[in-house]
Design a protein around this motif. Structure first.
Motif, PDB file in Angstrom:
ATOM      1  N   TYR A  33       0.828  -1.211   0.000  1.00  0.00           N
ATOM      2  CA  TYR A  33       0.000   0.000   0.000  1.00  0.00           C
ATOM      3  C   TYR A  33       0.866   1.266   0.000  1.00  0.00           C
ATOM      4  O   TYR A  33       0.608   2.231   0.714  1.00  0.00           O
ATOM      5  N   GLY A  34       1.927   1.235  -0.799  1.00  0.00           N
ATOM      6  CA  GLY A  34       2.813   2.382  -0.918  1.00  0.00           C
ATOM      7  C   GLY A  34       3.992   2.381   0.030  1.00  0.00           C
ATOM      8  O   GLY A  34       4.825   3.297  -0.017  1.00  0.00           O
ATOM      9  N   ILE A  35       4.105   1.351   0.883  1.00  0.00           N
ATOM     10  CA  ILE A  35       5.203   1.247   1.844  1.00  0.00           C
ATOM     11  C   ILE A  35       6.189   0.183   1.367  1.00  0.00           C
ATOM     12  O   ILE A  35       5.824  -0.981   1.215  1.00  0.00           O
ATOM     13  N   GLU A  36       7.445   0.582   1.121  1.00  0.00           N
ATOM     14  CA  GLU A  36       8.486  -0.374   0.757  1.00  0.00           C
ATOM     15  C   GLU A  36       9.141  -0.899   2.033  1.00  0.00           C
ATOM     16  O   GLU A  36       9.209  -0.195   3.047  1.00  0.00           O
ATOM     17  N   THR A  37       9.610  -2.143   1.983  1.00  0.00           N
ATOM     18  CA  THR A  37      10.184  -2.768   3.173  1.00  0.00           C
ATOM     19  C   THR A  37      11.488  -3.481   2.823  1.00  0.00           C
ATOM     20  O   THR A  37      11.762  -3.813   1.661  1.00  0.00           O
ATOM     21  N   PHE A  38      12.275  -3.731   3.860  1.00  0.00           N
ATOM     22  CA  PHE A  38      13.578  -4.391   3.702  1.00  0.00           C
ATOM     23  C   PHE A  38      13.864  -5.174   4.971  1.00  0.00           C
ATOM     24  O   PHE A  38      13.650  -4.668   6.075  1.00  0.00           O
ATOM     25  N   VAL A  39      14.357  -6.394   4.818  1.00  0.00           N
ATOM     26  CA  VAL A  39      14.755  -7.191   5.971  1.00  0.00           C
ATOM     27  C   VAL A  39      16.153  -7.758   5.735  1.00  0.00           C
ATOM     28  O   VAL A  39      16.472  -8.219   4.630  1.00  0.00           O
ATOM     29  N   TYR A  40      16.993  -7.673   6.773  1.00  0.00           N
ATOM     30  CA  TYR A  40      18.342  -8.208   6.740  1.00  0.00           C
ATOM     31  C   TYR A  40      18.480  -9.200   7.884  1.00  0.00           C
ATOM     32  O   TYR A  40      18.163  -8.880   9.036  1.00  0.00           O
ATOM     33  N   CYS A  41      18.938 -10.391   7.578  1.00  0.00           N
ATOM     34  CA  CYS A  41      19.125 -11.423   8.601  1.00  0.00           C
ATOM     35  C   CYS A  41      20.519 -11.275   9.204  1.00  0.00           C
ATOM     36  O   CYS A  41      21.523 -11.499   8.523  1.00  0.00           O
ATOM     37  N   ILE A  42      20.576 -10.870  10.461  1.00  0.00           N
ATOM     38  CA  ILE A  42      21.854 -10.726  11.143  1.00  0.00           C
ATOM     39  C   ILE A  42      22.397 -12.089  11.555  1.00  0.00           C
ATOM     40  O   ILE A  42      23.575 -12.399  11.351  1.00  0.00           O
ATOM     41  N   GLU A  43      21.526 -12.909  12.118  1.00  0.00           N
ATOM     42  CA  GLU A  43      21.928 -14.280  12.478  1.00  0.00           C
ATOM     43  C   GLU A  43      20.687 -15.160  12.503  1.00  0.00           C
ATOM     44  O   GLU A  43      19.577 -14.692  12.738  1.00  0.00           O
TER      45      GLU A  43
ATOM     46  N   ILE B  78      16.943 -10.125  13.269  1.00  0.00           N
ATOM     47  CA  ILE B  78      16.793  -9.444  11.997  1.00  0.00           C
ATOM     48  C   ILE B  78      16.755  -7.927  12.204  1.00  0.00           C
ATOM     49  O   ILE B  78      16.393  -7.435  13.271  1.00  0.00           O
ATOM     50  N   PHE B  79      17.157  -7.207  11.156  1.00  0.00           N
ATOM     51  CA  PHE B  79      17.050  -5.758  11.079  1.00  0.00           C
ATOM     52  C   PHE B  79      15.983  -5.457  10.039  1.00  0.00           C
ATOM     53  O   PHE B  79      16.077  -5.915   8.902  1.00  0.00           O
ATOM     54  N   LEU B  80      14.942  -4.725  10.430  1.00  0.00           N
ATOM     55  CA  LEU B  80      13.776  -4.524   9.575  1.00  0.00           C
ATOM     56  C   LEU B  80      13.553  -3.031   9.351  1.00  0.00           C
ATOM     57  O   LEU B  80      13.795  -2.217  10.253  1.00  0.00           O
ATOM     58  N   TYR B  81      13.052  -2.689   8.150  1.00  0.00           N
ATOM     59  CA  TYR B  81      12.915  -1.291   7.735  1.00  0.00           C
ATOM     60  C   TYR B  81      11.637  -1.115   6.939  1.00  0.00           C
ATOM     61  O   TYR B  81      11.224  -2.024   6.201  1.00  0.00           O
ATOM     62  N   LYS B  82      11.012   0.062   7.088  1.00  0.00           N
ATOM     63  CA  LYS B  82       9.907   0.415   6.196  1.00  0.00           C
ATOM     64  C   LYS B  82       9.939   1.916   5.940  1.00  0.00           C
ATOM     65  O   LYS B  82      10.378   2.706   6.799  1.00  0.00           O
ATOM     66  N   GLN B  83       9.473   2.301   4.752  1.00  0.00           N
ATOM     67  CA  GLN B  83       9.449   3.705   4.367  1.00  0.00           C
ATOM     68  C   GLN B  83       8.386   3.904   3.290  1.00  0.00           C
ATOM     69  O   GLN B  83       8.154   3.022   2.466  1.00  0.00           O
TER      70      GLN B  83
END
Length: 253
Positions: free
Chosen positions: A72-82, A122-127
């Motif tokens: 719905y217009g929000i981009e996301t990103f996930v990075y697996c730290i461990e 995990i490190f998670l992001y949305k914008q």
């Protein structure tokens, strides 16, 4: 955690609208609907002054999301730290382990599930995505193991890894910056972009708005626009951090 055994103190520094250093000792668990059996800490948010939201999440053995994250217009990103997690986008499953990541475009959402025998971090992001006529970003699934590590600004003791394609359809990117002991930025940066950075390894001293601050593994830093910034890597091992950067767009009025 029980009764304290010393005076209450914190290394965290919060300058709303400017910058923040958040030490891990002060993080609390935020109950976020849609995250089950997860310890979720919200790091940066518009309440701090950022245009995005960053999270650090520990997913227990049964940790998962129960509704789509993003879209719905929000981009996301996930990075697996461990650990090891399953990321599902449009009913297609993607397995990522330490160093793996997924970028999900703004017209889709992702679901996450821990498939490790123990916790996963995990490190998670949305914008909110800033559209550009004639261009659409796409799903990216990869790992830092598959991306080249390059010299940063022609310095052999500072390395950078780019996560996303160099395509104008993307209005942001993620990177890992690594400083060998004694290495530093080539100059004090002052720019319109903002960053959210999570320290993966090592120790350093960071200049934030002309204030030198010790930083180390598991710290989080938010850099607001136009805040002077640079760092030195110190200690016995490399200093590395993952960070976001807005790019490829003019300033909106």
């Amino acid at each position: 955690m029980g009764y304290p055994n010393d005076l209450l103190a914190s290394r965290s520094i919060i300058k709303h609208g400017s910058f923040a250093l958040i030490a891990p000792e002060g993080l609390v668990n935020n109950v976020v609907p849609g995250f089950e059996d997860c310890r979720v800490s919200i790091l940066a948010s518009p309440k701090l002054g950022s245009s995005f939201v960053d999270y650090i999440i520990t997913m227990s053995k049964t940790g998962r999301t129960t509704k789509g994250f993003g879209g719905y217009g929000i981009e996301t990103f996930v990075y697996c730290i461990e650990g090891k997690i399953k990321v599902t986008v449009k009913d297609k499953e993607h397995i990522i382990e330490g160093g793996g990541y997924v970028y999900c475009p703004p017209n889709e959402s992702m679901n996450l599930e821990n498939i490790n025998e123990n916790d996963s971090k995990i490190f998670l992001y949305k914008q909110k995505y800033q559209p550009l006529e004639g261009h659409e970003p796409w799903l990216v699934v990869s790992s830092i193991k598959d991306q080249p590590e390059l010299d940063y600004d022609d310095m052999t003791n500072v390395k950078i890894i780019d996560f996303l394609p160099k395509d104008i359809a993307f209005d942001m990117n993620f990177h890992i910056l690594t400083f060998y002991p004694g290495a530093c930025h080539p100059f004090v940066e002052t720019h319109v972009q903002e960053h959210g950075a999570y320290l993966l390894q090592g120790e350093g001293v960071y200049n934030l708005d002309n204030q030198w601050i010790p930083v180390k593994k598991n710290d989080y830093i938010w850099f607001g626009p136009y805040v002077p910034q640079c760092c030195y890597g110190v200690g016995r091992e490399n200093l590395s951090y993952i960070y976001s950067k807005d790019c490829n767009r003019d300033v909106l009025l």
